[in-house]
Enzyme design. Structure first.
Site, PDB file in Angstrom:
ATOM      1  N   TYR A   1      -2.914   2.492  -5.731  1.00  0.00           N
ATOM      2  CA  TYR A   1      -2.891   0.893  -5.516  1.00  0.00           C
ATOM      3  C   TYR A   1      -3.796   0.632  -4.391  1.00  0.00           C
ATOM      4  CZ  TYR A   1      -2.235  -3.764  -4.187  1.00  0.00           C
ATOM      5  OH  TYR A   1      -2.512  -5.003  -3.889  1.00  0.00           O
TER       6      TYR A   1
ATOM      7  N   GLY B   1      10.778  -2.476   7.015  1.00  0.00           N
ATOM      8  CA  GLY B   1      11.166  -1.419   6.215  1.00  0.00           C
ATOM      9  C   GLY B   1      10.033  -0.406   5.661  1.00  0.00           C
TER      10      GLY B   1
ATOM     11  N   GLU C   1      -2.461  -4.920   2.693  1.00  0.00           N
ATOM     12  CA  GLU C   1      -2.200  -4.256   1.458  1.00  0.00           C
ATOM     13  C   GLU C   1      -1.142  -2.954   1.630  1.00  0.00           C
ATOM     14  OE1 GLU C   1      -2.879  -5.088  -1.366  1.00  0.00           O
ATOM     15  OE2 GLU C   1      -4.721  -6.143  -1.242  1.00  0.00           O
TER      16      GLU C   1
ATOM     17  N   ASP D   1      -0.876  -2.977  -9.295  1.00  0.00           N
ATOM     18  CA  ASP D   1       0.485  -3.037  -8.724  1.00  0.00           C
ATOM     19  C   ASP D   1       1.498  -3.622  -9.596  1.00  0.00           C
ATOM     20  OD1 ASP D   1      -0.325  -5.653  -8.874  1.00  0.00           O
ATOM     21  OD2 ASP D   1       0.170  -6.336  -7.103  1.00  0.00           O
TER      22      ASP D   1
END
Length: 367
Positions: free
Chosen positions: A125, A86, A42, A143
């Site tokens: 989330y 990232g 996740e 999400d």
DNA sequence: CAAGCGTGGGA
DNA sequence: TTCCCAAGCTT
């Protein structure tokens, strides 16, 4: 906004879960419901596509098979493994949370969304996803997929980028969650959102929940979800210095521990277009920006690299980077946050920007 | 709470 | 080229 009665809710649950049982995706992180696996996936999947994540997920687990293994890792090793994905604070927070659970909680995960949310890097989330999938708590995992799916099904016109969105959607979705299968429900919504109910070119007509899709029934799918526009990235210009010795050692610079590309390593970057700057000017700026001091007399050669530049787009910044190559007679002393390493070093975490600069250098270097 | 924080892919 | 999108969190 539409409100369903109890019978409609039950029909919707049965339809969605029936479709999920038959057509849910077989993804690497669905092999079991271990909290470590659910949590790791996740976090990796935040703002990141499934196809990008899969190889990182597999490599990560080969490296650190258990939470205890991860908790014992160095931050540098964690960043190296994450390099290219990232949003690097995600990697630092994974390590912090692994250490908290291992060292302060005796290896025990919080088993509720409220408890999970106290951990670094776990927001609404991820807390909902882990609580529902790993621990069976009937809470939503909201999400981008859930926003899009339920905005269309229920005609919710709240801007999903607004502060109110989380509260509005949570109130709308929570009554729809089946008490016995909350994790499957949340994952089914994600699969629906990435197949029939996509952002672009949805196939609402063939969606398993077409009969529950008010936006489709009314022909207004393209108006949902309501999502305000992002700002354009700001343009910035830099000049990277490729500082080498004749035997191929180069200066590598670690970025500050906070902010953009925090703690990652690149060739030293000077602000602005420095293609016309003299060598003394470059070295003065290098000393000012990075505390790297070098006598100009030691520079053997000064070369430009290529006729163009490297461009790289971040969420809020659009970078143009020019390259200069200075060859020094011998290595000089460096501050703690800089190192002499081979031009093609493999030991430090490099952001994609650095990989682009290296590729550009290799294509355009002159000797 | 608006802004900062990566990257790759597709139209 | 430019824009948008993809399983968000932190400050």
């Amino acid at each position: 906004m539409i409100q369903w009665d109890a019978a409609t809710i039950k029909q919707f649950q049965d339809t969605l879960l029936g479709w999920y049982d038959a057509h849910g995706r077989a993804l690497p992180w669905r092999r079991d419901h271990a909290p470590y696996h659910v949590w790791l996936s996740e976090v990796m999947l935040q703002q990141t596509g499934v196809q990008t994540v899969i190889p990182y997920y597999e490599r990560w687990l080969a490296h650190w098979p258990t939470l205890t293994d991860l908790a014992a890792a160095d931050e540098a090793a964690v960043l190296k493994e994450w390099a290219g994905l990232g949003y690097y604070s995600r990697a630092r927070n994974l390590l912090k949370t692994a250490q908290i659970i291992t060292q302060e909680r005796g290896g025990q995960w919080p088993t509720t969304a409220a408890g999970l949310k106290q951990l670094p890097g776990i927001g609404d989330y991820v807390a909902g996803a882990v609580a529902s999938i790993a621990f069976g708590e009937p809470v939503p995992a909201i999400d981008g997929n859930a926003y899009r799916v339920f905005a269309r099904l229920l005609l919710i016109d709240t801007d999903i980028r607004s502060g109110a969105a989380q509260r509005v959607f949570r109130a709308a979705i929570t009554p729809l969650i089946p008490q016995d299968r909350p994790g499957d429900f949340n994952q089914a919504v994600m699969d629906l959102g990435s197949s029939y109910m996509t952002a672009k070119h949805p196939d609402s007509a063939h969606s398993p929940v077409a009969a529950f899709d008010a936006a489709y029934q009314q022909g207004v799918t393209d108006q949902y979800p309501v999502k305000s526009a992002k700002k354009k990235p700001v343009a910035k210009t830099y000049t990277a210095l490729v500082l080498t010795t004749p035997d191929g050692q180069a200066v590598w610079q670690q970025r500050p521990s906070r902010g953009l590309l925090a703690s990652l390593w690149t060739w030293p970057l000077l602000t602005g277009d420095q293609r016309a700057a003299t060598v003394p000017e470059l070295l003065t700026q290098l000393a000012a920006a990075h505390a790297i001091t070098m006598a100009s007399a030691a520079v053997l050669r000064d070369q430009s690299v290529g006729a163009g530049s490297v461009t790289h787009v971040f969420t809020h910044q659009h970078w143009t980077v020019y390259l200069r190559h200075l060859t020094l007679a011998a290595p000089t002393a460096l501050p703690a946050n800089a190192r002499w390493l081979p031009l093609a070093q493999q030991t430090l975490a490099e952001p994609t920007l650095q990989r682009k600069m290296a590729a550009y250098y290799n294509k355009n270097k002159t000797d």
